[in-house]
Design a protein around this motif. Structure first.
Motif, mmCIF file in Angstrom:
data_model
loop_
_atom_site.group_PDB
_atom_site.id
_atom_site.type_symbol
_atom_site.label_atom_id
_atom_site.label_comp_id
_atom_site.label_asym_id
_atom_site.label_seq_id
_atom_site.Cartn_x
_atom_site.Cartn_y
_atom_site.Cartn_z
ATOM 1 N N THR A 302 5.884 -10.790 -8.518
ATOM 2 C CA THR A 302 4.900 -9.736 -8.716
ATOM 3 C C THR A 302 4.719 -8.918 -7.437
ATOM 4 O O THR A 302 4.779 -9.451 -6.333
ATOM 5 C CB THR A 302 3.538 -10.322 -9.126
ATOM 6 N N PRO A 303 4.470 -7.619 -7.561
ATOM 7 C CA PRO A 303 4.260 -6.765 -6.385
ATOM 8 C C PRO A 303 2.966 -7.149 -5.665
ATOM 9 O O PRO A 303 2.100 -7.822 -6.211
ATOM 10 C CB PRO A 303 4.156 -5.360 -6.988
ATOM 11 N N PRO A 304 2.796 -6.663 -4.421
ATOM 12 C CA PRO A 304 1.541 -6.892 -3.694
ATOM 13 C C PRO A 304 0.372 -6.198 -4.396
ATOM 14 O O PRO A 304 0.556 -5.252 -5.164
ATOM 15 C CB PRO A 304 1.799 -6.244 -2.322
ATOM 16 N N THR A 305 -0.809 -6.673 -4.118
ATOM 17 C CA THR A 305 -2.025 -6.023 -4.622
ATOM 18 C C THR A 305 -3.171 -6.278 -3.650
ATOM 19 O O THR A 305 -3.264 -7.363 -3.063
ATOM 20 C CB THR A 305 -2.414 -6.536 -6.017
ATOM 21 N N ASP A 306 -4.015 -5.293 -3.478
ATOM 22 C CA ASP A 306 -5.188 -5.463 -2.626
ATOM 23 C C ASP A 306 -6.386 -5.961 -3.412
ATOM 24 O O ASP A 306 -7.474 -6.143 -2.850
ATOM 25 C CB ASP A 306 -5.529 -4.138 -1.929
ATOM 26 N N ASP A 307 -6.207 -6.153 -4.723
ATOM 27 C CA ASP A 307 -7.281 -6.661 -5.571
ATOM 28 C C ASP A 307 -6.672 -7.659 -6.545
ATOM 29 O O ASP A 307 -5.970 -7.271 -7.483
ATOM 30 C CB ASP A 307 -7.964 -5.517 -6.329
ATOM 31 N N ALA A 308 -6.912 -8.939 -6.305
ATOM 32 C CA ALA A 308 -6.297 -9.980 -7.125
ATOM 33 C C ALA A 308 -6.694 -9.887 -8.591
ATOM 34 O O ALA A 308 -5.997 -10.410 -9.471
ATOM 35 C CB ALA A 308 -6.675 -11.361 -6.579
ATOM 36 N N ASP A 309 -7.800 -9.216 -8.886
ATOM 37 C CA ASP A 309 -8.255 -9.087 -10.275
ATOM 38 C C ASP A 309 -7.859 -7.752 -10.901
ATOM 39 O O ASP A 309 -8.251 -7.452 -12.032
ATOM 40 C CB ASP A 309 -9.783 -9.221 -10.335
ATOM 41 N N ALA A 310 -7.107 -6.950 -10.180
ATOM 42 C CA ALA A 310 -6.763 -5.615 -10.675
ATOM 43 C C ALA A 310 -5.836 -5.694 -11.888
ATOM 44 O O ALA A 310 -4.987 -6.577 -11.982
ATOM 45 C CB ALA A 310 -6.090 -4.810 -9.569
ATOM 46 N N LYS A 311 -6.011 -4.767 -12.809
ATOM 47 C CA LYS A 311 -5.110 -4.609 -13.953
ATOM 48 C C LYS A 311 -4.193 -3.424 -13.626
ATOM 49 O O LYS A 311 -4.213 -2.385 -14.269
ATOM 50 C CB LYS A 311 -5.903 -4.349 -15.231
ATOM 51 N N ASP A 312 -3.380 -3.618 -12.599
ATOM 52 C CA ASP A 312 -2.621 -2.495 -12.067
ATOM 53 C C ASP A 312 -1.246 -2.329 -12.687
ATOM 54 O O ASP A 312 -0.681 -1.235 -12.660
ATOM 55 C CB ASP A 312 -2.490 -2.637 -10.551
ATOM 56 N N LEU A 313 -0.675 -3.387 -13.246
ATOM 57 C CA LEU A 313 0.639 -3.286 -13.872
ATOM 58 C C LEU A 313 0.498 -2.837 -15.322
ATOM 59 O O LEU A 313 -0.568 -2.974 -15.918
ATOM 60 C CB LEU A 313 1.359 -4.625 -13.808
#
Length: 435
Positions: A302-313
């Motif tokens: 998985t790509p990096p994220t600055d918010d572990a709870d983000a629904k970014d994908l």
């Protein structure tokens, strides 16, 4: 695993091309299905014109799938035609101007807004639950064909943003693979560590060159690249901060841009001088061909994220299926879309050659193996990070993406300062979106 959802039973190329489509749209839309879907008459002889882009291999597979469809629906005859991708959209644009689009079409995500918002596509929503079964398709994937809350294209296959890593190369260097899903700062530190120990192998290329990584960053903060109205969903400060975020790793940690220019069209990852690359999860076959590596050498993370709870994908459609708003075939066309999307037999014919099947029933029939199986496992692993589909890319989005990439390369070459690159980007984006 993919999950069930609630909507299923709902009754529920250039500036010249833009002008042509605008005129075509002004000509008015054809009849859409009534609430509850159009009625299929098994005794009425119907001919459905169906077209797709692709090569001879795909044509052979579609021919086999169409034969199965005609066996199940003996009163329906399907006339299939195909061409290469560039010619495909030239033909569709010309046909749209004359009101003669084929009944059923393989469709690209980037073209949905151009055709759908001008009334050139058939509203599939009333067919869902009647002639098209969408129970086996995730809601977040189903929404990518929506315009103003109605569906004008049904996703047939998916891909998602991911990170490829060469775990064999990393083992040689003595660095563990990036674990995925931690902060961008963590990833940049990992890149620096690999480069420091790599003896000529770098941790990766500059991720801020790719607009998809910028989109990911925006979505991690509740935004999107584009608004529902087709405008940019970010400002100059957002873009400046994103490009500046990689300033430290540009000081010798990433693959030098000049080296990448020399390798082009092979990427640093494909050339075995970079240990990671962020891209679409279905690009593995290309990497294997370029690098000479084996399937087991690659790992998807998985790509990096600055918010572990983000629904970014999100699950992006490799392709969709759509119908002309002027079609007269109604239910027969809808049933062809249903068959090509859901049939396990069609899944067995195509495997993952159209992308990972979006329908769970078709995916079960696909008998995926090797890199295809790895992609499927990855997409099943990211359900906690899957969010709503972003607004459809507006016309001009393709040229905006290319400009973003070109400016990112220029920054890495030291040919332009970030402030000037930001000004150039917004100036050219305005032109692209207003043509």
């Amino acid at each position: 695993m993919f999950y069930k959802h609630s909507r299923r039973t709902a009754t529920a190329i250039a500036v010249t091309a833009t002008a042509v489509l605008a005129l075509a749209g002004c000509a008015g839309s054809g009849p859409a299905a009534t609430d509850g879907g159009s009625e299929f008459d098994p005794d009425a002889e119907v001919t459905v014109n169906f077209t797709w882009w692709g090569n001879d291999d795909r044509a052979s597979k579609y021919t086999e799938a169409i034969a199965l469809f005609e066996e199940e629906y003996p009163n329906v005859t399907v006339n299939g035609t195909f061409t290469d991708y560039p010619s495909y959209w030239e033909k569709r644009t010309t046909e749209a101007a004359g009101g003669g689009l084929p009944d059923v079409m393989q469709f690209d995500y980037s073209q949905m807004d151009s055709f759908g918002s001008r009334g050139l596509l058939y509203n599939l929503t009333p067919e869902y639950g009647t002639n098209i079964d969408v129970e086996a398709i995730p809601e977040t994937a189903l929404e990518v064909g929506d315009i103003d809350g109605e569906s004008y294209g049904l996703i047939s296959s998916t891909n998602a943003w991911a990170m490829f890593q060469d775990q064999t190369l990393l083992e040689t260097i003595g660095v563990e693979p990036y674990e995925g899903g931690t902060s961008w700062e963590d990833y940049y530190e990992w890149i620096a560590d690999v480069t420091a120990k790599g003896n000529g192998v770098y941790g990766g290329a500059d991720p801020t060159q790719r607009i998809q990584n910028f989109e990911l960053s925006l979505r991690q903060n509740g935004g999107n690249l584009y608004t529902d109205d087709g405008a940019l969903g970010f400002d100059e400060d957002d873009l400046t901060a994103f490009w500046e975020s990689a300033s430290d790793i540009r000081e010798g940690d990433i693959v030098p841009q000049q080296r990448l220019e020399e390798l082009n069209p092979v990427s640093g990852f494909g050339a075995n001088i970079a240990a990671s690359e962020l891209t679409w999860d279905n690009f593995g076959a290309g990497y294997l061909a370029d690098s000479g590596k084996a399937v087991d050498d690659l790992v998807l993370t998985t790509p990096p994220t600055d918010d572990a709870d983000a629904k970014d994908l999100y699950l992006k459609p490799s392709m969709l299926l759509a119908m002309s708003s002027k079609t007269k075939v109604g239910a027969a066309g809808a049933k062809l879309i249903d068959f090509l999307t859901n049939s396990p037999e069609v899944g067995k014919i195509f495997g993952a050659s159209r992308g990972i099947p979006a329908s769970e029933t078709q995916r079960d029939g696909a008998e995926l193996s090797g890199q295809d199986a790895n992609v499927l496992a990855y997409e099943e692993s990211i359900t906690d990070r899957l969010g709503d589909a972003p607004p459809l890319p507006p016309e001009g989005a393709a040229s905006i993406e290319q400009k973003f990439w070109d400016l990112g390369k220029s920054i890495d070459l030291g040919a332009i300062e970030i402030d000037e690159a930001v000004k150039q980007f917004f100036s050219e984006a305005e032109i692209a979106l207003n043509n």
